[in-house]
Design an enzyme around this catalytic site. Sequence first.
Site, PDB file in Angstrom:
ATOM      1  N   HIS A   1      -9.513  -2.181   1.016  1.00 27.39           N
ATOM      2  CA  HIS A   1      -8.113  -2.782   1.250  1.00 27.39           C
ATOM      3  C   HIS A   1      -8.308  -3.734   2.361  1.00 27.39           C
ATOM      4  O   HIS A   1      -7.703  -4.732   2.614  1.00 27.39           O
ATOM      5  CB  HIS A   1      -7.124  -1.697   1.897  1.00 27.39           C
ATOM      6  CG  HIS A   1      -6.780  -0.678   0.937  1.00 27.39           C
ATOM      7  ND1 HIS A   1      -6.459   0.423   0.828  1.00 27.39           N
ATOM      8  CD2 HIS A   1      -6.516  -0.957  -0.692  1.00 27.39           C
ATOM      9  CE1 HIS A   1      -6.041   1.067  -0.163  1.00 27.39           C
ATOM     10  NE2 HIS A   1      -6.118   0.268  -1.147  1.00 27.39           N
TER      11      HIS A   1
ATOM     12  N   THR B   1       0.716  -1.324  -0.038  1.00 29.77           N
ATOM     13  CA  THR B   1       0.034   0.130   0.098  1.00 29.77           C
ATOM     14  C   THR B   1       0.766   1.257   0.213  1.00 29.77           C
ATOM     15  O   THR B   1       1.978   1.249   0.518  1.00 29.77           O
ATOM     16  CB  THR B   1      -0.954  -0.084   1.274  1.00 29.77           C
ATOM     17  OG1 THR B   1      -1.732   1.103   0.984  1.00 29.77           O
ATOM     18  CG2 THR B   1      -0.312   0.125   2.545  1.00 29.77           C
ATOM     19  N   ARG B   2       0.422   2.275  -0.670  1.00 24.25           N
ATOM     20  CA  ARG B   2       1.020   3.753  -0.480  1.00 24.25           C
ATOM     21  C   ARG B   2      -0.220   4.315  -0.185  1.00 24.25           C
ATOM     22  O   ARG B   2       0.090   5.986  -0.205  1.00 24.25           O
ATOM     23  CB  ARG B   2       1.420   4.061  -2.135  1.00 24.25           C
ATOM     24  CG  ARG B   2       0.507   4.011  -3.242  1.00 24.25           C
ATOM     25  CD  ARG B   2       1.212   4.599  -4.369  1.00 24.25           C
ATOM     26  NE  ARG B   2      -0.070   5.186  -5.441  1.00 24.25           N
ATOM     27  CZ  ARG B   2      -0.320   4.791  -6.385  1.00 24.25           C
ATOM     28  NH1 ARG B   2       0.163   3.289  -6.655  1.00 24.25           N
ATOM     29  NH2 ARG B   2      -1.232   5.302  -7.127  1.00 24.25           N
TER      30      ARG B   2
ATOM     31  N   HIS C   1      -8.330   1.862   2.882  1.00 24.20           N
ATOM     32  CA  HIS C   1      -9.941   2.041   3.038  1.00 24.20           C
ATOM     33  C   HIS C   1     -10.416   0.610   3.211  1.00 24.20           C
ATOM     34  O   HIS C   1      -9.923  -0.376   3.338  1.00 24.20           O
ATOM     35  CB  HIS C   1     -10.251   2.961   1.662  1.00 24.20           C
ATOM     36  CG  HIS C   1      -9.842   2.269   0.449  1.00 24.20           C
ATOM     37  ND1 HIS C   1     -10.142   1.184  -0.004  1.00 24.20           N
ATOM     38  CD2 HIS C   1      -9.049   3.059  -0.503  1.00 24.20           C
ATOM     39  CE1 HIS C   1      -9.466   0.973  -1.120  1.00 24.20           C
ATOM     40  NE2 HIS C   1      -8.916   2.174  -1.695  1.00 24.20           N
TER      41      HIS C   1
ATOM     42  N   ARG D   1      -6.985  -4.404  -7.932  1.00 24.49           N
ATOM     43  CA  ARG D   1      -6.965  -3.554  -9.136  1.00 24.49           C
ATOM     44  C   ARG D   1      -6.066  -2.385  -9.381  1.00 24.49           C
ATOM     45  O   ARG D   1      -5.599  -1.762  -8.259  1.00 24.49           O
ATOM     46  CB  ARG D   1      -8.740  -3.004  -8.906  1.00 24.49           C
ATOM     47  CG  ARG D   1      -8.873  -1.936 -10.047  1.00 24.49           C
ATOM     48  CD  ARG D   1     -10.284  -1.388  -9.884  1.00 24.49           C
ATOM     49  NE  ARG D   1     -10.285  -0.658  -8.436  1.00 24.49           N
ATOM     50  CZ  ARG D   1      -9.729   0.762  -8.250  1.00 24.49           C
ATOM     51  NH1 ARG D   1      -9.258   1.144  -9.400  1.00 24.49           N
ATOM     52  NH2 ARG D   1      -9.748   1.177  -7.142  1.00 24.49           N
TER      53      ARG D   1
END
Length: 386
Positions: free
Chosen positions: A205, A197-198, A202, A291
């Site tokens: 995730h 993750t960057r 949310h 995605r």
Amino acid sequence: MSLILPHASQTLKPLLVPPNNLDARQQYAKTLPEITLSTREVGDLVMLGIGGFTPLYGFMREQDWRSVCDNMHLADGVFWPIPITVSVSDEQADHINLGDDIALKTPEGNLIGLLTVDSIYEPDKQFEAQQVFGTTDTAHHGVAVLMAQPPINLGGKVEVFNDDGFKARFGQYALTPQETRDRFALLGWQKIAAFQTRNPMHRSHEYLVKTVLELFDGVLIHSLFGNLKAGDVPAEIRLKAINTLIDNYFVKDSVIHSGYPLDMRYAGPKEALLHALFRQNYGCSHLIVGRDHAGVGDFYTAFAAQEIFSALKADDLLIEPIKIDWTFYCQKCAGMASNKTCPHDSNYRVLISGTEVRRRLQAKESLPVTFSRPEVVEELYLWANS
């Protein structure tokens, strides 16, 4: 059963100078000509130092750069999807010869390592951009960064003196590959998925990670702590927001949250492969690929990062992808779902993305509970309104 082996190696190959030789090598480096690295190059060097880029020897020589661009393999046949390089100006290159040792400094002027030069070459940036990013359009952030780099690459073995304050800055969340492997072993984990993750996490995730946890021993939530493009949420804020989510919504010791020191390249499918490769070095057996993994704008199709794994040869990587479909909040299901689990019309679906979360934060618009947990939203709004 033991943890997955590091990439193309039986053991990790960190390039940090041993403590008993560090002072001597640092004193020697102070006598050398020096170059200043970009933040991307510093992050790459730190990863070389801590073993995250096992089995690389340093910055790529011309034959390795070209082979990686051509076919995602080093000249000796080892799989590697993205060039790891350092560049200098024409004027600097005029004063460097093959065999020279060069001191490496951070943008802040700190001595971080040295490079023994055994390759000096001018890369074809248009070729590299097309091969790595799939475009030469400088509207793509990664392409723009590449095109702005100095024109000459230096290749050769490196000696790394320190982690540029990475551990000091992030403490227990700056685990090295050896430290994650040790933690996995302590917890008895063997089947481990990495979640890249960057962004702050949310609801989509959270759903991805919890879906995987039903079948795996644990998940490494692995945050990028290097530089991002303008408008992305800073590392310290993401760290705090993700920890808030973990503390409130995950079973204790079901996940480990840590970070790594690279700048984001936004290379889409090729970067997804790099993410898989160094997560193998960190001890993970699988990588969650959802995605638009590592994408930017509209440069890649939604599942290009999943499709590229199908093009690999069987012995390229040991780590395997976990390919997950679109996820969303379904108002009729009254919860998170995917195309595989939700039969309802798209009118009921709330699509969630990091891009939309960032847009709402920047515009100071509200984030609905279908987007993110209220405790996380509170953390993000404290930052957005500060």
